[in-house]
Scaffold this active site. Structure first.
Site, PDB file in Angstrom:
ATOM      1  N   SER A 144       0.851  -1.193   0.000  1.00  0.00           N
ATOM      2  CA  SER A 144       0.000   0.000   0.000  1.00  0.00           C
ATOM      3  C   SER A 144       0.881   1.237   0.000  1.00  0.00           C
ATOM      4  O   SER A 144       1.994   1.224   0.535  1.00  0.00           O
ATOM      5  CB  SER A 144      -0.881   0.021   1.253  1.00  0.00           C
ATOM      6  OG  SER A 144      -1.563   1.255   1.348  1.00  0.00           O
ATOM      7  N   TYR A 158      -1.555  -0.672  10.345  1.00  0.00           N
ATOM      8  CA  TYR A 158      -1.761  -1.171   8.976  1.00  0.00           C
ATOM      9  C   TYR A 158      -0.617  -0.714   8.068  1.00  0.00           C
ATOM     10  O   TYR A 158      -0.040  -1.508   7.322  1.00  0.00           O
ATOM     11  CB  TYR A 158      -3.101  -0.640   8.460  1.00  0.00           C
ATOM     12  CG  TYR A 158      -3.348  -0.813   6.980  1.00  0.00           C
ATOM     13  CD1 TYR A 158      -3.813  -2.018   6.468  1.00  0.00           C
ATOM     14  CD2 TYR A 158      -3.136   0.241   6.091  1.00  0.00           C
ATOM     15  CE1 TYR A 158      -4.052  -2.168   5.110  1.00  0.00           C
ATOM     16  CE2 TYR A 158      -3.374   0.100   4.732  1.00  0.00           C
ATOM     17  CZ  TYR A 158      -3.835  -1.109   4.246  1.00  0.00           C
ATOM     18  OH  TYR A 158      -4.064  -1.257   2.900  1.00  0.00           O
TER      19      TYR A 158
HETATM   20  P1  NAP Z   1     -11.589  -5.641   0.637  1.00  0.00           P
HETATM   21  O1  NAP Z   1     -12.499  -5.094  -0.413  1.00  0.00           O
HETATM   22  O2  NAP Z   1     -11.854  -5.337   2.078  1.00  0.00           O
HETATM   23  O3  NAP Z   1     -11.473  -7.216   0.427  1.00  0.00           O
HETATM   24  C1  NAP Z   1     -10.674  -7.960   1.299  1.00  0.00           C
HETATM   25  C2  NAP Z   1     -10.577  -9.389   0.825  1.00  0.00           C
HETATM   26  O4  NAP Z   1      -9.628 -10.096   1.660  1.00  0.00           O
HETATM   27  C3  NAP Z   1     -11.884 -10.149   0.931  1.00  0.00           C
HETATM   28  O5  NAP Z   1     -11.918 -11.077  -0.136  1.00  0.00           O
HETATM   29  C4  NAP Z   1     -11.739 -10.905   2.265  1.00  0.00           C
HETATM   30  O6  NAP Z   1     -12.508 -12.085   2.319  1.00  0.00           O
HETATM   31  C5  NAP Z   1     -10.273 -11.235   2.234  1.00  0.00           C
HETATM   32  N1  NAP Z   1      -9.646 -11.480   3.537  1.00  0.00           N
HETATM   33  C6  NAP Z   1      -9.550 -10.656   4.596  1.00  0.00           C
HETATM   34  N2  NAP Z   1      -8.869 -11.243   5.595  1.00  0.00           N
HETATM   35  C7  NAP Z   1      -8.538 -12.491   5.154  1.00  0.00           C
HETATM   36  C8  NAP Z   1      -7.847 -13.587   5.719  1.00  0.00           C
HETATM   37  N3  NAP Z   1      -7.329 -13.534   6.965  1.00  0.00           N
HETATM   38  N4  NAP Z   1      -7.689 -14.708   4.985  1.00  0.00           N
HETATM   39  C9  NAP Z   1      -8.198 -14.776   3.732  1.00  0.00           C
HETATM   40  N5  NAP Z   1      -8.853 -13.773   3.131  1.00  0.00           N
HETATM   41  C10 NAP Z   1      -9.031 -12.644   3.844  1.00  0.00           C
HETATM   42  O7  NAP Z   1     -10.088  -5.174   0.399  1.00  0.00           O
HETATM   43  P2  NAP Z   1      -9.373  -4.407  -0.827  1.00  0.00           P
HETATM   44  O8  NAP Z   1      -9.542  -2.956  -0.618  1.00  0.00           O
HETATM   45  O9  NAP Z   1      -9.693  -5.037  -2.117  1.00  0.00           O
HETATM   46  O10 NAP Z   1      -7.860  -4.727  -0.445  1.00  0.00           O
HETATM   47  C11 NAP Z   1      -7.096  -5.773  -1.014  1.00  0.00           C
HETATM   48  C12 NAP Z   1      -5.643  -5.513  -0.672  1.00  0.00           C
HETATM   49  O11 NAP Z   1      -5.285  -4.220  -1.194  1.00  0.00           O
HETATM   50  C13 NAP Z   1      -5.350  -5.451   0.820  1.00  0.00           C
HETATM   51  O12 NAP Z   1      -4.105  -6.069   1.091  1.00  0.00           O
HETATM   52  C14 NAP Z   1      -5.281  -3.970   1.113  1.00  0.00           C
HETATM   53  O13 NAP Z   1      -4.472  -3.683   2.226  1.00  0.00           O
HETATM   54  C15 NAP Z   1      -4.670  -3.468  -0.183  1.00  0.00           C
HETATM   55  N6  NAP Z   1      -4.887  -2.035  -0.440  1.00  0.00           N
HETATM   56  C16 NAP Z   1      -6.138  -1.535  -0.608  1.00  0.00           C
HETATM   57  C17 NAP Z   1      -6.276  -0.168  -0.839  1.00  0.00           C
HETATM   58  C18 NAP Z   1      -7.628   0.476  -1.037  1.00  0.00           C
HETATM   59  O14 NAP Z   1      -7.702   1.712  -1.048  1.00  0.00           O
HETATM   60  N7  NAP Z   1      -8.696  -0.279  -1.170  1.00  0.00           N
HETATM   61  C19 NAP Z   1      -5.147   0.658  -0.899  1.00  0.00           C
HETATM   62  C20 NAP Z   1      -3.900   0.116  -0.724  1.00  0.00           C
HETATM   63  C21 NAP Z   1      -3.780  -1.257  -0.497  1.00  0.00           C
HETATM   64  P3  NAP Z   1     -13.938 -12.116   3.116  1.00  0.00           P
HETATM   65  O15 NAP Z   1     -14.858 -11.204   2.377  1.00  0.00           O
HETATM   66  O16 NAP Z   1     -14.376 -13.546   3.065  1.00  0.00           O
HETATM   67  O17 NAP Z   1     -13.632 -11.631   4.511  1.00  0.00           O
END
Ligand code: NAP
Length: 249
Positions: A144, A158
Site C-alpha cells: 500500500s 496497517y
Molecule cells: P476488501 O475489499 O476489504 O477485500 C478484502 C478481501 O480479503 C476479501 O476477499 C476478504 O474475504 C479477504 N480477507 C480478509 N482477511 C482475510 C484472511 N485472513 N484470509 C483470507 N482472506 C481474507 O479489500 P481491498 O480494498 O480489495 O484490499 C485488497 C488488498 O489491497 C489489501 O491487502 C489492502 O491492504 C490493499 N490495499 C487496498 C487499498 C484500497 O484503497 N482499497 C489501498 C492500498 C492497499 P472475506 O470477504 O471472506 O472476509
C-alpha cells in the site's frame, strides 16, 4: 504452453476480485481464496465460469498455518501446480491513534497482512522453485502507499504491516531470483473498495481524493492490470520492484 494457475488470497472482493476476473480472461485457472463471505467468492467463480474460464473458491484464513497448507494442497489437486501467487488478503481496523491500539488488534492486523503473506509465499515457493524441482513462477504482494505515508491518525499499524510487506518483497525477490521466481509488489493509493468501511469510513476515498495529484480515487481494475503485468512474461526482468498505483500520491 505451461498451465497457468493462480492463487489470489482475498480474491472474493475489491482488488482481489478484479484481479481474479482479469486473470481468468488472460487464461489463468484461478483459485479465489476468501475468509468468511462464501457468497461473494462464489459469485466471482460463477461469473468466470459463465464466460468459459476456470475457477474455484476456497475458504482459508491466511493467518492460520493449517488453513494455508490445506489451501495449496487443494489447489494442487483441483487446478495443478501454482504458477502465480497474489498475496492480496489484507485488513485494517477502526481508525484510531496509536496510543489507543491494544495488542489483540495489532496481532490481528499483522497476522493477516504479514504472517499470511509469508505463509502463502512459503507454500508457493516450495512448488515453484527450481531448487525444489519446480518450473518457476511469480509472486505479487499487495502492499500500500500507506507503507510510504504512514497513515497518521488512521491506522499506523496497517501502514507498518505494509512496510513489512515491502521489505519482504525485496528480500524474498533476491532470495529466489535464481530459482525461476520473481517477486514484486504493488502499492495502491486510495481505491474504491469495501476496505474503508472496516476503518469506519466507507466514503473515505471521496474525502481524501483531492489530496491525490490526479484528483480522483482509483478503481480496483487499475490495480489488477499492474498485477497481471508483473506476473506476465512482459515483466520477465522485473523483480524486487514496488510499483506505486496511486495517481501520483
Ligand atoms: P476488501 O475489499 O476489504 O477485500 C478484502 C478481501 O480479503 C476479501 O476477499 C476478504 O474475504 C479477504 N480477507 C480478509 N482477511 C482475510 C484472511 N485472513 N484470509 C483470507 N482472506 C481474507 O479489500 P481491498 O480494498 O480489495 O484490499 C485488497 C488488498 O489491497 C489489501 O491487502 C489492502 O491492504 C490493499 N490495499 C487496498 C487499498 C484500497 O484503497 N482499497 C489501498 C492500498 C492497499 P472475506 O470477504 O471472506 O472476509
Amino acid at each position: 504452453m505451461m498451465n497457468k494457475v493462480m492463487v489470489i488470497t482475498g480474491g472474493s472482493r475489491g482488488i482481489g476480485a478484479a484481479t481474479a476476473h482479469l486473470a481468468a480472461e488472460r487464461g489463468y485457472a484461478v483459485c479465489v481464496n476468501y475468509r468468511h463471505h462464501s457468497e461473494a467468492a462464489q459469485s466471482v467463480v460463477d461469473s468466470i465460469r459463465s464466460v468459459g474460464g476456470k475457477a474455484i473458491a476456497i475458504a482459508a484464513d491466511v493467518a492460520i498455518e493449517a488453513d494455508v497448507i490445506k489451501l495449496f494442497e487443494t489447489v494442487d489437486d483441483q487446478l495443478g501446480k501454482v504458477t502465480a501467487l497474489v498475496n492480496n488478503a489484507g485488513i485494517l481496523e477502526q481508525q484510531m491513534r496509536v496510543e489507543m491500539m491494544d495488542a489483540a488488534r495489532l496481532q490481528r492486523v499483522f497476522a493477516t497482512n504479514v504472517i499470511g503473506s509469508f505463509l502463502c509465499a512459503r507454500e508457493a515457493i516450495k512448488r515453484m522453485s527450481t531448487k525444489h524441482g519446480g518450473t518457476g513462477g511469480a509472486i505479487v504482494n499487495v502492499s500500500s502507499a500507506a507503507a510510504r505515508l504512514g497513515s497518521p491518525g488512521e491506522y499506523v499499524d496497517y501502514a507498518a504491516s505494509k512496510g513489512a510487506i515491502d521489505t519482504m518483497t525485496i528480500g524474498l525477490a533476491r532470495e529466489v531470483a535464481d530459482e525461476g521466481i520473481r517477486v514484486n509488489a504493488v502499492r495502491p493509493g486510495f481505491i474504491y473498495t469495501d476496505i474503508h468501511a472496516s476503518g469506519g469510513e466507507p466514503n473515505r476515498v471521496e474525502r481524501v481524493k483531492e489530496s491525490v495529484p490526479m484528483r480522483r480515487g482509483g478503481q480496483a481494475i487499475e490495480v489488477a492490470q499492474a498485477i497481471l503485468w508483473l506476473l506476465s512474461d512482459e515483466a520477465s526482468y522485473t523483480t524486487g520492484s514496488l510499483i506505486d498505483i496511486a495517481g501520483g500520491k
